[in-house]
Design a protein around this motif. Sequence first.
Motif, mmCIF file in Angstrom:
data_model
loop_
_atom_site.group_PDB
_atom_site.id
_atom_site.type_symbol
_atom_site.label_atom_id
_atom_site.label_comp_id
_atom_site.label_asym_id
_atom_site.label_seq_id
_atom_site.Cartn_x
_atom_site.Cartn_y
_atom_site.Cartn_z
ATOM 1 N N ALA A 349 0.985 -1.199 -0.049
ATOM 2 C CA ALA A 349 -0.205 -0.042 0.230
ATOM 3 C C ALA A 349 0.818 1.156 -0.086
ATOM 4 O O ALA A 349 0.411 2.363 -0.639
ATOM 5 C CB ALA A 349 -0.965 0.114 0.972
ATOM 6 N N ALA A 350 2.090 1.113 0.769
ATOM 7 C CA ALA A 350 2.937 2.392 0.755
ATOM 8 C C ALA A 350 3.301 2.474 -0.488
ATOM 9 O O ALA A 350 3.831 3.789 -0.997
ATOM 10 C CB ALA A 350 3.903 2.095 1.898
ATOM 11 N N LEU A 351 3.643 1.422 -1.366
ATOM 12 C CA LEU A 351 4.498 1.636 -2.634
ATOM 13 C C LEU A 351 3.498 2.206 -3.691
ATOM 14 O O LEU A 351 3.805 2.608 -4.758
ATOM 15 C CB LEU A 351 4.623 0.287 -3.104
ATOM 16 N N HIS A 352 1.969 2.267 -3.072
ATOM 17 C CA HIS A 352 1.092 2.553 -4.242
ATOM 18 C C HIS A 352 0.774 4.104 -4.147
ATOM 19 O O HIS A 352 -0.066 4.678 -4.747
ATOM 20 C CB HIS A 352 -0.207 1.731 -4.026
ATOM 21 N N ALA A 353 1.477 4.661 -2.942
ATOM 22 C CA ALA A 353 1.056 5.972 -2.660
ATOM 23 C C ALA A 353 1.738 7.051 -3.829
ATOM 24 O O ALA A 353 2.807 6.668 -4.156
ATOM 25 C CB ALA A 353 1.405 6.385 -1.313
ATOM 26 N N ALA A 354 1.118 7.930 -3.947
ATOM 27 C CA ALA A 354 1.874 9.039 -4.950
ATOM 28 C C ALA A 354 1.779 10.425 -3.857
ATOM 29 O O ALA A 354 0.651 10.336 -3.417
ATOM 30 C CB ALA A 354 0.962 9.409 -6.257
ATOM 31 N N ASP A 355 2.517 11.235 -4.510
ATOM 32 C CA ASP A 355 2.734 12.424 -3.715
ATOM 33 C C ASP A 355 2.668 12.619 -2.279
ATOM 34 O O ASP A 355 1.773 13.148 -1.580
ATOM 35 C CB ASP A 355 1.486 13.457 -4.326
ATOM 36 N N PHE A 356 3.280 11.594 -1.810
ATOM 37 C CA PHE A 356 3.284 11.327 -0.488
ATOM 38 C C PHE A 356 4.182 12.109 0.456
ATOM 39 O O PHE A 356 4.896 12.948 -0.054
ATOM 40 C CB PHE A 356 3.498 9.976 -0.022
ATOM 41 N N VAL A 357 3.879 12.216 1.824
ATOM 42 C CA VAL A 357 4.532 12.863 2.958
ATOM 43 C C VAL A 357 5.421 11.930 3.695
ATOM 44 O O VAL A 357 5.041 10.919 4.009
ATOM 45 C CB VAL A 357 3.660 13.773 3.625
ATOM 46 N N CYS A 358 6.606 12.243 3.916
ATOM 47 C CA CYS A 358 7.352 11.576 4.846
ATOM 48 C C CYS A 358 8.440 12.392 5.357
ATOM 49 O O CYS A 358 8.832 13.398 5.081
ATOM 50 C CB CYS A 358 8.120 10.381 3.980
ATOM 51 N N GLY A 359 9.333 11.808 6.331
ATOM 52 C CA GLY A 359 10.124 12.461 6.995
ATOM 53 C C GLY A 359 11.317 12.602 6.094
ATOM 54 O O GLY A 359 11.849 11.866 5.016
ATOM 55 N N ALA A 360 12.354 13.584 6.235
ATOM 56 C CA ALA A 360 13.398 14.401 5.546
ATOM 57 C C ALA A 360 14.639 13.619 5.906
ATOM 58 O O ALA A 360 15.712 14.233 5.517
ATOM 59 C CB ALA A 360 13.404 15.486 5.036
ATOM 60 N N ASN A 361 14.765 12.962 6.974
ATOM 61 C CA ASN A 361 15.854 12.277 7.984
ATOM 62 C C ASN A 361 16.717 13.686 8.047
ATOM 63 O O ASN A 361 17.880 13.683 8.169
ATOM 64 C CB ASN A 361 16.706 11.472 6.736
ATOM 65 N N GLU A 362 15.823 14.676 8.652
ATOM 66 C CA GLU A 362 16.546 15.817 9.299
ATOM 67 C C GLU A 362 15.655 16.356 10.240
ATOM 68 O O GLU A 362 14.247 16.384 9.971
ATOM 69 C CB GLU A 362 16.919 16.758 8.278
#
Length: 569
Positions: A349-362
């Motif tokens: 399901a995560a791989l099916h997401a588009a235009d997603f939000v996630c952490g930037a490792n900062e």
Amino acid sequence: MRTSHFPLQTLKETPAEAEIASHRLMLRAGMIRRLAAGLYTWTPLGLRVLRKVERVIREEMDRAGALELSMPTVQPAELWEESGRWYEYGPELLRFQDRHQRWFCYGPTHEEVITDYARRELKSYRQLPVNFYQIQLKFRDEIRPRFGVMRAREFLMKDAYSFHLDEDCLARTFERMHETYSRIFTRLGLDFRAVAADPGNIGGTGSVEFHVLADSGEDAIAFSTESDYAANLELAEALPPAGPRPAPGRAAERVPTPGARRIEEVCALLGVAPAQCLKTLLVKGREHPAVALVLRGDHTLNELKAQRHPLVAAPLTFLDEAEVRAVAGCEPGFLGPKDLPVPVVADHAALHAADFVCGANEKDRHWVGLNWGRDLPEPPAADLRNVVEGDPSPDGRGRLRIVRGIEVGHIFKLGDKYSRPMNATVLDENGREVVMQMGCYGIGVTRVVAAAIEQHHDERGIVWPEPLAPFDIALVPINMHKSQRLAEAVEALYRRLCAAGHEVLLDDRPLRPGVMFADMELIGIPHRLVLSERGLDQGLVEYKRRDGRVEKHLPLDGLEAELDALRAS
RNA sequence: CGGGGCAUGGCGCAGCCUGGUAGCGCAUCUGCUUUGGGAGCAGAGGGUCGCAGGUUCGAAUCCUGCUGCCCCGACCA
């Protein structure tokens, strides 16, 4: 039985330790008393219920051709060393030494003992198939015993073990037991589901759990609205989303998200839905120091599935905060799969997401509008999440619903897991030695009692399904101690009902009616008859069903026939 | 195993902060009155306050250690 000779140790107040309905009511009704953690005495009243469960189980096991035997509760360590479980079983196995310093355990289950018995007694394929069972106390030193007899350390179990020449024969008996268990739980008046359990783990080809549905259940089960698919939540497969991934719709951008660590905080700050976010979990890898697991923000990790992934180390271990910093260069809360220097595995399901939000490792930064393939490489996909309500059923029919259940039975194809290491063989028709195939079939008898109460109670107490009730009929006289005439009539009625085969509890205590009513309702007797002077004058008895569905006057003459009709309804 | 909480008569609890030798409800026993939904009155029995140390003239109460039990946790990105 008369209450003057039968201990009804009912409590108005609930002992503080009881959390769930069945535990509270079993204590209040005086069915059980606690001796120590996870150890309970069954009172005369409680034992009557337990025996009812046993009776139904015996009848159905016998009907299915199984043979009852009895094995020792104390078992020698050598047998467990043979099967390898002396070292595998862990601290749940209660071990001790006898006066000669020989090691023993208190049996948590009896595969070793029955296999030893079978290899001595069974020599020829002509003796197969055969299915042995017993109803006996087991002891498992649970990490956390709780909920009274629901998860006790010592508990009564029906365990059966079948032996076969080949897998086809095992499969037939397994099916027979599946049907037998369904009959047992149906007869006991329980709302249950047969649920697919861990396949492929203990080398067997099938395992089915039987769950009584109840909100207080410790297990979550997923079942289809349109097929008979049902599985333990942790085993239910989450299908990849149908159709292609939506196309990117916007440019990627790094945005400040001060202090927003949790998905909800990020969503609130950026005004997006949890399903639009991806969360990144760092766990120990089998060959790498860390592996990143990526899930949609509204999904939860299924640890069993994660642990089975080839990149992930078993047992599943999350990185602690210091380790996360070392790997990702930032604190947990701002992790994301882009530019993360560890292998990444994404849930379908995560791989099916588009235009997603996630952490930037900062710290205090997230990406928005990120897209797989365009902004970061597409990682391998896997089923890593728990299914949620409304997911498509894995068998393609209907959608999943999730309910809670209490596991009361488990049937298992063991194959040769025990028979091979313990060398349990018979000669086949060609005179060749063949390792027997085994099945095992358990029912938690004491747990069935608690599960039944979870499903059948109201604010006044237990409402027993008839097959479980300690007594069928409560006979409650009003002020019998003040009327010789009533006392004689009650005595006559009591004898008549007993003679007609009813299990009657006559409340002959010189108490006020309210006390007797309250007690009889608390202990859950399905049918109540009230006899008073007034009723005697009119030749009538008051009848009330515990479940409240019927309440009427019955004629004293011919009462037996009326009762039979009411009990059959 | 980690975290939190509790331990006072058979059960449910108060008292502990602010130290002065223990109280309430339920249950039990006796008597009387009551008797159609957990009765009323009068009386009685039952507790070395989980255990072991310590502080103090004095500890249920303060301190230390131990034991037992209950609850939560193995989702944090």
